[in-house]
Design a protein around this motif. Structure first.
Motif, PDB file in Angstrom:
ATOM      1  N   ARG A  19       0.831  -1.218   0.000  1.00 30.27           N
ATOM      2  CA  ARG A  19       0.000   0.000   0.000  1.00 30.27           C
ATOM      3  C   ARG A  19       0.858   1.258   0.000  1.00 30.27           C
ATOM      4  O   ARG A  19       0.570   2.237  -0.704  1.00 30.27           O
ATOM      5  N   SER A  20       1.922   1.238   0.794  1.00 33.01           N
ATOM      6  CA  SER A  20       2.832   2.384   0.822  1.00 33.01           C
ATOM      7  C   SER A  20       3.496   2.574  -0.536  1.00 33.01           C
ATOM      8  O   SER A  20       3.660   3.702  -1.011  1.00 33.01           O
ATOM      9  N   GLY A  21       3.868   1.465  -1.183  1.00 38.31           N
ATOM     10  CA  GLY A  21       4.485   1.548  -2.496  1.00 38.31           C
ATOM     11  C   GLY A  21       3.537   2.104  -3.556  1.00 38.31           C
ATOM     12  O   GLY A  21       3.935   2.923  -4.383  1.00 38.31           O
ATOM     13  N   ILE A  22       2.282   1.674  -3.528  1.00 41.71           N
ATOM     14  CA  ILE A  22       1.291   2.181  -4.490  1.00 41.71           C
ATOM     15  C   ILE A  22       1.090   3.686  -4.294  1.00 41.71           C
ATOM     16  O   ILE A  22       1.055   4.451  -5.269  1.00 41.71           O
ATOM     17  N   ALA A  23       0.960   4.101  -3.037  1.00 38.56           N
ATOM     18  CA  ALA A  23       0.790   5.529  -2.749  1.00 38.56           C
ATOM     19  C   ALA A  23       1.995   6.324  -3.231  1.00 38.56           C
ATOM     20  O   ALA A  23       1.857   7.394  -3.839  1.00 38.56           O
ATOM     21  N   GLY A  24       3.197   5.799  -3.000  1.00 37.77           N
ATOM     22  CA  GLY A  24       4.403   6.493  -3.439  1.00 37.77           C
ATOM     23  C   GLY A  24       4.535   6.548  -4.946  1.00 37.77           C
ATOM     24  O   GLY A  24       4.925   7.576  -5.512  1.00 37.77           O
ATOM     25  N   GLY A  25       4.205   5.446  -5.634  1.00 38.05           N
ATOM     26  CA  GLY A  25       4.293   5.424  -7.083  1.00 38.05           C
ATOM     27  C   GLY A  25       3.351   6.412  -7.747  1.00 38.05           C
ATOM     28  O   GLY A  25       3.729   7.142  -8.669  1.00 38.05           O
ATOM     29  N   LEU A  26       2.119   6.460  -7.267  1.00 43.59           N
ATOM     30  CA  LEU A  26       1.149   7.416  -7.807  1.00 43.59           C
ATOM     31  C   LEU A  26       1.578   8.854  -7.516  1.00 43.59           C
ATOM     32  O   LEU A  26       1.432   9.742  -8.360  1.00 43.59           O
ATOM     33  N   ALA A  27       2.115   9.077  -6.323  1.00 36.16           N
ATOM     34  CA  ALA A  27       2.587  10.417  -5.959  1.00 36.16           C
ATOM     35  C   ALA A  27       3.694  10.864  -6.893  1.00 36.16           C
ATOM     36  O   ALA A  27       3.713  12.015  -7.365  1.00 36.16           O
ATOM     37  N   GLY A  28       4.624   9.963  -7.197  1.00 35.80           N
ATOM     38  CA  GLY A  28       5.713  10.304  -8.101  1.00 35.80           C
ATOM     39  C   GLY A  28       5.236  10.632  -9.503  1.00 35.80           C
ATOM     40  O   GLY A  28       5.710  11.595 -10.118  1.00 35.80           O
ATOM     41  N   THR A  85       9.827   8.648 -18.475  1.00 31.13           N
ATOM     42  CA  THR A  85       9.768   9.154 -17.101  1.00 31.13           C
ATOM     43  C   THR A  85       8.718   8.407 -16.299  1.00 31.13           C
ATOM     44  O   THR A  85       8.966   7.979 -15.163  1.00 31.13           O
ATOM     45  N   LEU A  86       7.527   8.240 -16.872  1.00 31.28           N
ATOM     46  CA  LEU A  86       6.451   7.567 -16.148  1.00 31.28           C
ATOM     47  C   LEU A  86       6.769   6.095 -15.932  1.00 31.28           C
ATOM     48  O   LEU A  86       6.456   5.536 -14.876  1.00 31.28           O
ATOM     49  N   LEU A  87       7.379   5.450 -16.958  1.00 34.47           N
ATOM     50  CA  LEU A  87       7.772   4.053 -16.789  1.00 34.47           C
ATOM     51  C   LEU A  87       8.788   3.896 -15.672  1.00 34.47           C
ATOM     52  O   LEU A  87       8.807   2.887 -14.970  1.00 34.47           O
ATOM     53  N   ARG A  88       9.638   4.913 -15.512  1.00 29.92           N
ATOM     54  CA  ARG A  88      10.650   4.863 -14.466  1.00 29.92           C
ATOM     55  C   ARG A  88      10.117   5.350 -13.124  1.00 29.92           C
ATOM     56  O   ARG A  88      10.410   4.772 -12.080  1.00 29.92           O
ATOM     57  N   ILE A  89       9.331   6.431 -13.144  1.00 34.25           N
ATOM     58  CA  ILE A  89       9.031   7.111 -11.887  1.00 34.25           C
ATOM     59  C   ILE A  89       8.095   6.306 -11.006  1.00 34.25           C
ATOM     60  O   ILE A  89       8.179   6.385  -9.777  1.00 34.25           O
ATOM     61  N   VAL A 131      17.253   3.835  -6.696  1.00 36.17           N
ATOM     62  CA  VAL A 131      18.110   4.050  -7.867  1.00 36.17           C
ATOM     63  C   VAL A 131      18.686   2.730  -8.378  1.00 36.17           C
ATOM     64  O   VAL A 131      18.765   2.494  -9.587  1.00 36.17           O
ATOM     65  N   THR A 132      19.080   1.863  -7.479  1.00 36.71           N
ATOM     66  CA  THR A 132      19.677   0.585  -7.860  1.00 36.71           C
ATOM     67  C   THR A 132      18.747  -0.215  -8.769  1.00 36.71           C
ATOM     68  O   THR A 132      19.195  -0.846  -9.738  1.00 36.71           O
ATOM     69  N   PHE A 133      17.454  -0.174  -8.498  1.00 35.79           N
ATOM     70  CA  PHE A 133      16.502  -0.989  -9.250  1.00 35.79           C
ATOM     71  C   PHE A 133      15.983  -0.312 -10.523  1.00 35.79           C
ATOM     72  O   PHE A 133      15.460  -0.993 -11.408  1.00 35.79           O
ATOM     73  N   THR A 134      16.116   1.004 -10.629  1.00 34.55           N
ATOM     74  CA  THR A 134      15.454   1.709 -11.733  1.00 34.55           C
ATOM     75  C   THR A 134      16.390   2.538 -12.600  1.00 34.55           C
ATOM     76  O   THR A 134      15.932   3.225 -13.513  1.00 34.55           O
ATOM     77  N   VAL A 140      17.549   6.053 -20.108  1.00 34.24           N
ATOM     78  CA  VAL A 140      16.755   6.145 -21.336  1.00 34.24           C
ATOM     79  C   VAL A 140      15.961   7.446 -21.346  1.00 34.24           C
ATOM     80  O   VAL A 140      15.892   8.148 -22.366  1.00 34.24           O
ATOM     81  N   ARG A 141      15.391   7.815 -20.215  1.00 28.62           N
ATOM     82  CA  ARG A 141      14.618   9.060 -20.121  1.00 28.62           C
ATOM     83  C   ARG A 141      15.485  10.271 -20.444  1.00 28.62           C
ATOM     84  O   ARG A 141      15.077  11.177 -21.196  1.00 28.62           O
ATOM     85  N   VAL A 142      16.688  10.326 -19.881  1.00 31.78           N
ATOM     86  CA  VAL A 142      17.580  11.459 -20.113  1.00 31.78           C
ATOM     87  C   VAL A 142      17.969  11.539 -21.587  1.00 31.78           C
ATOM     88  O   VAL A 142      17.987  12.634 -22.171  1.00 31.78           O
ATOM     89  N   ARG A 143      18.259  10.407 -22.214  1.00 31.98           N
ATOM     90  CA  ARG A 143      18.621  10.417 -23.626  1.00 31.98           C
ATOM     91  C   ARG A 143      17.472  10.939 -24.493  1.00 31.98           C
ATOM     92  O   ARG A 143      17.683  11.692 -25.448  1.00 31.98           O
ATOM     93  N   MET A 144      16.247  10.525 -24.165  1.00 31.54           N
ATOM     94  CA  MET A 144      15.094  10.998 -24.938  1.00 31.54           C
ATOM     95  C   MET A 144      14.904  12.494 -24.770  1.00 31.54           C
ATOM     96  O   MET A 144      14.596  13.213 -25.730  1.00 31.54           O
ATOM     97  N   ALA A 145      15.084  13.005 -23.556  1.00 32.59           N
ATOM     98  CA  ALA A 145      14.901  14.434 -23.296  1.00 32.59           C
ATOM     99  C   ALA A 145      16.034  15.258 -23.902  1.00 32.59           C
ATOM    100  O   ALA A 145      15.831  16.419 -24.286  1.00 32.59           O
ATOM    101  N   PHE A 146      17.241  14.681 -24.012  1.00 30.66           N
ATOM    102  CA  PHE A 146      18.401  15.408 -24.533  1.00 30.66           C
ATOM    103  C   PHE A 146      18.288  15.649 -26.031  1.00 30.66           C
ATOM    104  O   PHE A 146      18.783  16.643 -26.547  1.00 30.66           O
ATOM    105  N   HIS A 147      17.629  14.748 -26.746  1.00 31.40           N
ATOM    106  CA  HIS A 147      17.521  14.836 -28.208  1.00 31.40           C
ATOM    107  C   HIS A 147      16.771  16.105 -28.609  1.00 31.40           C
ATOM    108  O   HIS A 147      15.741  16.450 -28.036  1.00 31.40           O
TER     109      HIS A 147
END
Length: 326
Positions: A19-28, A85-89, A131-134, A140-147
């Motif tokens: 439950r804490s993880g779901i709340a955190g994921g949606l918040a992000g 970003t959403l796939l990662r966040i 960070v270790t897991f994601t 990939v997000r940074v590369r897409m935004a840099f283009h």
């Protein structure tokens, strides 16, 4: 004391953790979506995209850069890289907030051990865990935004998530090269490592960033809403927003030079695809291009982004936990 022990057990239960993880994921996700255009501009500034260097260094530069992006690609241009970003966040924020609850319960088992150092440690460990897991998704997000497509010599194809992954995976040694560096040999043998460019500086930078953010958050909540007889007054959502905003401002200031170095290393595959960019040479390159101010390029837009983002994420996280009964 029995209520405290029961509360600690609840923290470690699978149901409470999910439950804490779901709340955190949606918040992000909500927080990141709110500041996505600012995030795109900030990455372009930090990574020294040649098309946007003329806008960096002034408060109006972010606005003018945003207009240039909008003229070039419309609203989609401002949200470029947001799918990644959403796939990662979601997993990143879910793991971060979930891990914080777990690490805090381990590091601070009771109020007698509730010190600022332990608060900092719990936050830093939570950030490093997420960070270790994601991290590959972050790259990939940074590369897409840099283009960008403003330069006539740049690729005219807007990068999709899968295309960005393929480009990163295929970076490295070319048949026309006459010498192989150690980095090229490592990348050729373990191509998955290409998705971890800048990982070490990210992990180090996460210590002051997440540690300071959660320290400030926990300290201010304990100061303004102290626990009395194992009960505390639940803060108003506006209070959570305000405390989250202060936490974001302080953590951004403490960790920003690490973030600039990290962005440079993350896009290093575009400039030196055959090897790792090392800490030392990246730091020297940043200093050579802008002196000590180079380590704070984009900080103004960083504040514009991180303050509302952190405020929203903490407030929505607390609201989500309340709704989910955590």
């Amino acid at each position: 004391m029995s209520s405290t022990v029961s509360h600690q057990r609840d923290k470690f239960s699978l149901d409470s953790t999910i439950r804490s993880g779901i709340a955190g994921g949606l918040a992000g996700c909500i927080a990141k979506t709110a500041v996505a255009p600012l995030d795109r501009v900030k990455i372009l500034f930090q990574a020294s995209n040649p098309d946007f260097q003329k806008y960096a260094g002034t408060w109006t530069g972010a606005y003018r850069a945003g207009l240039a992006i909008y003229r070039d690609g419309g609203a989609r241009g401002l949200l470029q890289g947001h799918s990644a970003t959403l796939l990662r966040i979601f997993p990143y924020a879910a793991i971060k907030f979930m891990a914080y609850d777990q690490w805090r319960a381990l590091v601070i088992p009771n109020r007698d051990k509730e010190t600022n150092f332990r608060r900092f440690a719990a936050g830093a460990l939570a950030g490093m865990t997420s960070v270790t897991f994601t991290y590959p998704l972050e790259l990939v997000r940074v590369r897409m935004a840099f283009h960008s497509r403003l330069s006539s010599s740049s690729d005219q194809t807007r990068p999709s998530f899968l295309r960005a992954m393929r480009v990163i995976y295929n970076e490295g040694f070319t048949s026309s090269s006459t010498t192989r560096t150690t980095g090229a040999q490592i990348f050729e043998r373990f191509p998955v490592l290409k998705f971890y460019r800048g990982f070490s500086v990210t992990m180090v930078g996460m210590i002051p960033y997440a540690g300071t953010a959660f320290l400030t958050w926990d300290f201010l909540r304990a100061h303004f809403f102290p626990v009395i007889d194992d009960h505390s007054k639940r803060p108003h959502p506006l209070a959570n927003l305000a405390i989250g905003a202060v936490s974001g401002a302080i953590s951004q200031t403490a960790s920003y030079p690490f973030e600039v170095v990290r962005r440079r290393m993350q896009v290093g595959g575009l400039t030196r695809p055959d090897r790792w960019l090392r800490w030392g040479e990246t730091v020297r390159a940043v200093y050579a291009s802008g002196g000590w101010r180079g380590f704070y390029v984009g900080l103004g837009i960083g504040y514009l982004k991180i303050i509302p983002m952190t405020a929203i994420s903490f407030a929505v996280w607390q609201g989500g936990k309340s709704l989910l009964g955590v």
